[in-house]
Enzyme design. Structure first.
Site, mmCIF file in Angstrom:
data_model
loop_
_atom_site.group_PDB
_atom_site.id
_atom_site.type_symbol
_atom_site.label_atom_id
_atom_site.label_comp_id
_atom_site.label_asym_id
_atom_site.label_seq_id
_atom_site.Cartn_x
_atom_site.Cartn_y
_atom_site.Cartn_z
ATOM 1 N N CYS A 113 -46.727 33.704 50.132
ATOM 2 C CA CYS A 113 -45.670 33.703 49.124
ATOM 3 C C CYS A 113 -45.959 32.680 48.040
ATOM 4 O O CYS A 113 -45.078 32.344 47.243
ATOM 5 C CB CYS A 113 -44.310 33.430 49.775
ATOM 6 N N ASP A 157 -49.849 34.474 58.079
ATOM 7 C CA ASP A 157 -48.782 34.552 57.082
ATOM 8 C C ASP A 157 -48.006 33.233 57.080
ATOM 9 O O ASP A 157 -46.890 33.150 57.597
ATOM 10 C CB ASP A 157 -47.857 35.731 57.411
#
Length: 413
Positions: A371, A345
């Site tokens: 993201c 991540d």
């Protein structure tokens, strides 16, 4: 004034009208709408909606149109969520990647547990808190915020008193990073002028007194604790973790839960899991209910918090954690030996160096959380070229009514 017809919505959420002079970007507009506007340097200003789209709805924020935060609040839910899914499809297509892209996971209004509130001095000498205006440094005072947890909104008057102490220097532009935790509000302040010596002792004492009055769990300045009444704690799976001052935390619990559940489901049956860019353990602890986990992140404070959380939960498999810059020193196949599943991540820039190392391991499943669909697609291409298949991708609308979209992708060798 020019009359324009909106052809599509661009990646930043503005409508785009194609004209003989080139594309014109029209804020707060929708595909198919006819608008009248003044056009300067390819951007529309003083926009009037002449013929609205049937997908246009009434915005719910009193700051809508001025605040830079909710640029898509005028769009009906179904087409808005479909557009976010399409942003992921387009990003993948640029890397020649086709896969099953699931429907966008929505989050409810009033669910964001983190806000960045900018402070400026008001006419009475006190502090005003708010968000930046669209394409401007001007501050829009916050009266209500339909995306934020109501407990954050109710605290704004008290937080303004806290902020006032940080306006000591005329060049200071404080930002209060406010987080709701299990033990109350955690506030980290950045943007305070430091070249002239930083915050004076008197100002610190005023800030500490205001923090006590506001019943803050903790007040910190750029990650350095000024006062802590209670240790801010958050729950990651079965564990309770002390949140580092200024540390990273997913903005919306429902979005975090959607990411975690997909990662855990993908790695079921694994014998050993690597959790890279682990922060304070968002994924680590739920993954440790499946198999032993090795975790790594550049943040020493995050790793220390993760280690402190290990003893708060029962039934977890072994967790080992290391503070390591995965951009400069990515974990190698030797470091990841025995890991048959990897979860990573990374920050917005992606993790091309670490991804290249993952591609050389014997892991059978990799879960990428991102993201930024563009850097996710770039990293996905590295894995696919090494023999992985992107089984599916799930867009997640963590930042409601913004152009921002997050996603989880599951790769199998």
């Amino acid at each position: 004034m020019q009359t324009l017809i909106i052809d599509r919505i661009g990646g930043q959420g503005d409508g785009i009208a194609e004209t003989p002079g080139g594309p014109v970007y029209v804020p707060l507009s929708l595909t198919g709408e006819t608008v009248r506007a003044e056009v300067r340097d390819g951007r529309a200003e003083a926009v009037e909606i002449a013929i609205p789209s049937p997908d246009r709805i009434a915005p719910v924020s009193p700051q809508y149109g001025d605040c830079g935060g909710c640029s898509l609040q005028h769009w009906a839910s179904a087409p808005y969520l479909a557009w976010k899914r399409d942003q992921v499809i387009q990003a993948l297509a640029r890397e020649r990647i086709e896969t099953d892209v699931e429907a966008t996971v929505a989050v409810p209004p009033g669910s964001r547990r983190r806000l960045a509130l900018h402070a400026r001095r008001g006419p009475d000498g006190g502090a005003i808190l708010g968000f930046k205006a669209r394409r401007s440094w001007r501050l829009v005072p916050v009266r209500e915020c339909p995306v934020a947890d109501s407990r954050l909104v109710r605290a704004i008057p008290a937080l303004a008193e806290v902020a006032a102490a940080f306006l000591e220097h005329p060049k200071s532009a404080p930002t209060l990073h406010v987080t709701w935790t299990l033990t109350g509000l955690d506030v980290d302040v950045t943007g305070v002028e430091r070249r002239t010596g930083g915050l004076s002792r008197d100002a610190q004492m005023r800030a500490i007194a205001a923090a006590g009055k506001a019943d803050l769990a903790r007040l910190s300045l750029a990650g350095e604790t000024l006062v802590m009444a209670r240790q801010p704690r958050v729950a990651f799976g079965p564990a309770t973790v002390p949140l580092p001052a200024g540390g990273f935390l997913q903005a919306v619990p429902e979005a975090e839960a959607a990411m975690v559940s997909r990662a855990v489901e993908a790695v079921r049956g694994a014998k050993k899991i690597a959790d890279l860019f682990c922060g304070a353990g968002t994924f680590t602890f739920p993954l440790a209910e499946v198999a032993p986990v090795i975790a790594a992140d550049a943040s020493k404070a995050g790793i220390e918090a993760l280690k402190a959380g290990v003893g708060t939960a029962r039934g977890l498999r072994a967790i080992s954690a290391e503070a390591r810059d995965l951009f400069r020193r990515p974990l190698t196949p030797f470091d990841l030996k025995g890991c048959d599943a990897v979860v990573f991540d990374p920050p917005r820039a992606g993790a091309v160096e670490q991804t290249a190392q993952i591609a050389q391991t014997r892991a059978g499943v990799v879960v990428g959380v991102s993201c930024n669909p563009q850097t996710f697609a770039r990293d996905a291409r590295v894995l696919i070229d090494a023999g992985f298949q992107l089984e599916r991708a799930t867009p997640i609308d963590q930042f409601l009514w913004s152009a921002h979209v997050e996603l989880v992708g599951v790769f199998r060798r």
